[in-house]
Enzyme design. Structure first.
Site, mmCIF file in Angstrom:
data_model
loop_
_atom_site.group_PDB
_atom_site.id
_atom_site.type_symbol
_atom_site.label_atom_id
_atom_site.label_comp_id
_atom_site.label_asym_id
_atom_site.label_seq_id
_atom_site.Cartn_x
_atom_site.Cartn_y
_atom_site.Cartn_z
ATOM 1 N N GLY A 71 -9.319 6.981 9.061
ATOM 2 C CA GLY A 71 -8.905 5.782 8.340
ATOM 3 C C GLY A 71 -10.074 5.041 7.699
ATOM 4 N N THR A 72 -11.190 4.944 8.414
ATOM 5 C CA THR A 72 -12.336 4.196 7.898
ATOM 6 C C THR A 72 -12.856 4.822 6.607
ATOM 7 O OG1 THR A 72 -12.928 3.562 10.147
ATOM 8 C CG2 THR A 72 -14.667 3.390 8.485
ATOM 9 N N ASN A 151 -2.996 -4.096 12.723
ATOM 10 C CA ASN A 151 -3.328 -3.415 13.970
ATOM 11 C C ASN A 151 -3.300 -4.333 15.187
ATOM 12 O OD1 ASN A 151 -5.571 -4.049 12.040
ATOM 13 N ND2 ASN A 151 -6.761 -3.982 13.942
ATOM 14 N N GLN A 179 -1.826 2.169 10.873
ATOM 15 C CA GLN A 179 -0.997 1.800 12.029
ATOM 16 C C GLN A 179 0.489 2.045 11.784
ATOM 17 O OE1 GLN A 179 -1.859 0.893 15.091
ATOM 18 N NE2 GLN A 179 -4.055 0.707 14.779
ATOM 19 N N SER A 199 -4.507 8.133 9.402
ATOM 20 C CA SER A 199 -5.469 8.659 10.366
ATOM 21 C C SER A 199 -4.747 9.466 11.436
ATOM 22 C CB SER A 199 -6.210 7.474 11.001
ATOM 23 O OG SER A 199 -7.102 7.927 11.979
ATOM 24 N N HIS A 201 -5.706 10.298 14.632
ATOM 25 C CA HIS A 201 -5.746 9.979 16.072
ATOM 26 C C HIS A 201 -4.793 8.860 16.485
ATOM 27 C CE1 HIS A 201 -8.451 6.311 16.439
ATOM 28 N NE2 HIS A 201 -8.690 6.646 15.186
ATOM 29 N N THR A 237 -17.908 20.880 4.087
ATOM 30 C CA THR A 237 -17.022 21.918 4.621
ATOM 31 C C THR A 237 -15.868 21.279 5.385
ATOM 32 O OG1 THR A 237 -18.897 23.398 4.796
ATOM 33 C CG2 THR A 237 -16.960 23.959 6.125
ATOM 34 N N CYS A 325 -11.959 -2.081 17.614
ATOM 35 C CA CYS A 325 -13.285 -2.331 17.063
ATOM 36 C C CYS A 325 -13.796 -3.712 17.413
ATOM 37 C CB CYS A 325 -13.262 -2.198 15.555
ATOM 38 S SG CYS A 325 -12.241 -0.859 15.033
HETATM 39 N N1 PLP Z 1 -7.283 0.766 9.637
HETATM 40 C C1 PLP Z 1 -6.542 0.296 10.666
HETATM 41 C C2 PLP Z 1 -5.418 -0.635 10.385
HETATM 42 C C3 PLP Z 1 -6.831 0.693 11.974
HETATM 43 O O1 PLP Z 1 -6.110 0.202 12.976
HETATM 44 C C4 PLP Z 1 -7.913 1.574 12.192
HETATM 45 C C5 PLP Z 1 -8.291 1.971 13.569
HETATM 46 O O2 PLP Z 1 -8.089 1.239 14.525
HETATM 47 C C6 PLP Z 1 -8.641 2.044 11.077
HETATM 48 C C7 PLP Z 1 -8.291 1.613 9.826
HETATM 49 C C8 PLP Z 1 -9.766 2.998 11.255
HETATM 50 O O3 PLP Z 1 -9.276 4.301 11.432
HETATM 51 P P1 PLP Z 1 -10.213 5.451 12.075
HETATM 52 O O4 PLP Z 1 -10.388 5.102 13.502
HETATM 53 O O5 PLP Z 1 -9.437 6.703 11.857
HETATM 54 O O6 PLP Z 1 -11.483 5.431 11.289
#
Ligand code: PLP
Length: 390
Positions: A71-72, A151, A179, A199, A201, A237, A325
């Site tokens: 996601g990031t 989130n 989310q 994402s 995970h 890759t 985070c």
């Molecule tokens: N965006 C939201 C709303 C999230 O909740 C998160 C992770 O908690 C992310 C982005 C980041 O995703 P990733 O952990 O896959 O980098």
């Protein structure tokens, strides 16, 4: 000791069916998808099948999916990618005050690069203020980035309403669906977005994999320079085993999302009701209805979320005080501040995020544990003591 995991907003366990399909791609089928021999072709084929699976689950075309590390990275690519490629049209971006740090810190970085960012506020339920939003749009606005669901408090935003505005004005629209994907319907045409982040995970897939949907014709600048992988939008890759696992997790979402979400909604509502019925001075943060099926965010007066978290952890229960985070920071959550909570209310907040594997028995156990922990902490609290609370 019984261990109960209720922090699925932070991450989810990998589904064993996902692990099974991934394993051969570490050993027998380890080829590089760019290689011309049969090992490479095998990897290239499964990569495209995975792309198809992810694309169809959100109503996209396979060529509109760029695999990323999560996601990031997807958020970074969407926001910086549009900003750098379209800066000749304008340098103004609009986002909301309750975005994930992956969006907020990317925007803050762009401010140092000469872009101007408007942060639109939200109401006390965490819903974006559409009037303020409309007023924020300028001739030089190139991008709007608003998350699909939050989130921390689980509030779902009216993305399709925002997209009516952006389409009219020719502004690109990005949404962070990290989310929401896997819990509520996510369709790029119904939402009307140009870019969407997901994402693996968060949906019982492996960590370090995700995707950015990019609507055909959206001009984006690549951030990683190197080979011509992922249509030259993301050099490096490909993480074939991870992507195969991600695609399997997506296929399980397609098959079971509606039932799983119904199950989590029942557990969520039962948990909220039981906690509210058995204790005073407890409040729900976030919208009561427009909220993720698995999100419970509660604030308790007179005590600290961190203490509740630690006491529950000693009983084998995993929850959080905010997003993964920010939960190590002592600063009040920017999301809870944005919905108007005082710092002391933010500090008394906890987030419980349910998963498809949680049961009613686990919910009942957690409610009992919470009653005990809150009672114990309030008994130690001087303010609660003055109010004769137990
Ligand atoms: N965006 C939201 C709303 C999230 O909740 C998160 C992770 O908690 C992310 C982005 C980041 O995703 P990733 O952990 O896959 O980098």
């Amino acid at each position: 000791m019984k261990r109960i995991y209720m922090d699925h907003g932070a991450t989810t366990p990998v589904d064993p069916r996902v692990v099974d399909v991934m394993l051969p791609y570490f050993t027998d089928k380890f080829g590089n998808a760019s290689s011309l021999h049969s090992f490479g072709q095998e990897a290239a084929k499964v990569l495209e099948q995975s792309r198809q699976e992810v694309a169809s689950s959100i109503g996209a075309k396979p060529e509109e999916i760029i695999f990323t590390s999560g996601g990031t990275e997807s958020d970074n690519l969407a926001i910086k990618g549009i900003a750098y490629r379209n800066s000749d049209r304008g340098k103004h971006i609009i986002t909301s005050t309750i975005e994930h740090p992956a969006v907020l810190n990317t925007c803050a970085y762009l401010e140092n690069e000469g872009f101007e960012i408007t942060y639109v506020s939200v109401d006390s339920d965490g819903i974006i203020d559409m009037d303020e939003f409309e007023k924020a749009i300028r001739d030089d606005t190139i991008l709007i980035s608003v998350m699909h669901a939050n989130n921390e408090i689980g509030t779902i935003q009216p993305i399709s309403d925002i997209s009516k505005l952006t389409k009219e004005k020719g502004i690109y629209l990005h949404t962070d669906a990290v989310q929401s994907f896997g819990k509520i319907a996510v369709n790029v045409d119904e939402l009307g977005v140009d870019m969407l982040s997901i994402s693996s995970h968060k949906i019982y897939g492996p960590k370090g994999v995700g995707a950015l949907y990019v609507r055909k014709g959206t001009p984006l600048q690549s951030l990683a320079h190197g080979g011509s992988h992922e249509q030259s939008m993301r050099a490096g890759t490909e993480n074939v085993s991870g992507i195969v696992g991600f695609a399997k997790a997506v296929s399980l979402v397609n098959e079971h999302r509606i039932d799983d979400s119904k199950h989590m909604t029942q557990l969520r509502d039962s948990l909220i009701e039981k906690v509210m019925d058995s204790m005073d001075y407890v409040y729900l943060s976030g919208h009561a209805k427009k909220r993720l099926p698995n999100n419970v965010n509660l604030r308790f007066n007179f005590i600290e979320g961190e203490s509740m978290l630690l006491f529950l952890d000693m009983k084998g229960i995993a929850i959080s005080t905010g997003s993964a985070c920010s939960s190590k920071s002592l600063k009040p959550s920017h999301v809870l501040t944005a919905i108007g909570l005082r710092p002391e209310d933010s500090h008394g907040s906890i987030r419980i995020t349910l998963g498809k594997g949680n049961t009613q028995e686990e919910v009942d156990y957690v409610v009992e544990a919470l009653i005990e922990v809150v009672g114990r902490l309030r008994a130690m609290s001087p303010i609660a003591g003055k109010m004769k609370l137990s």
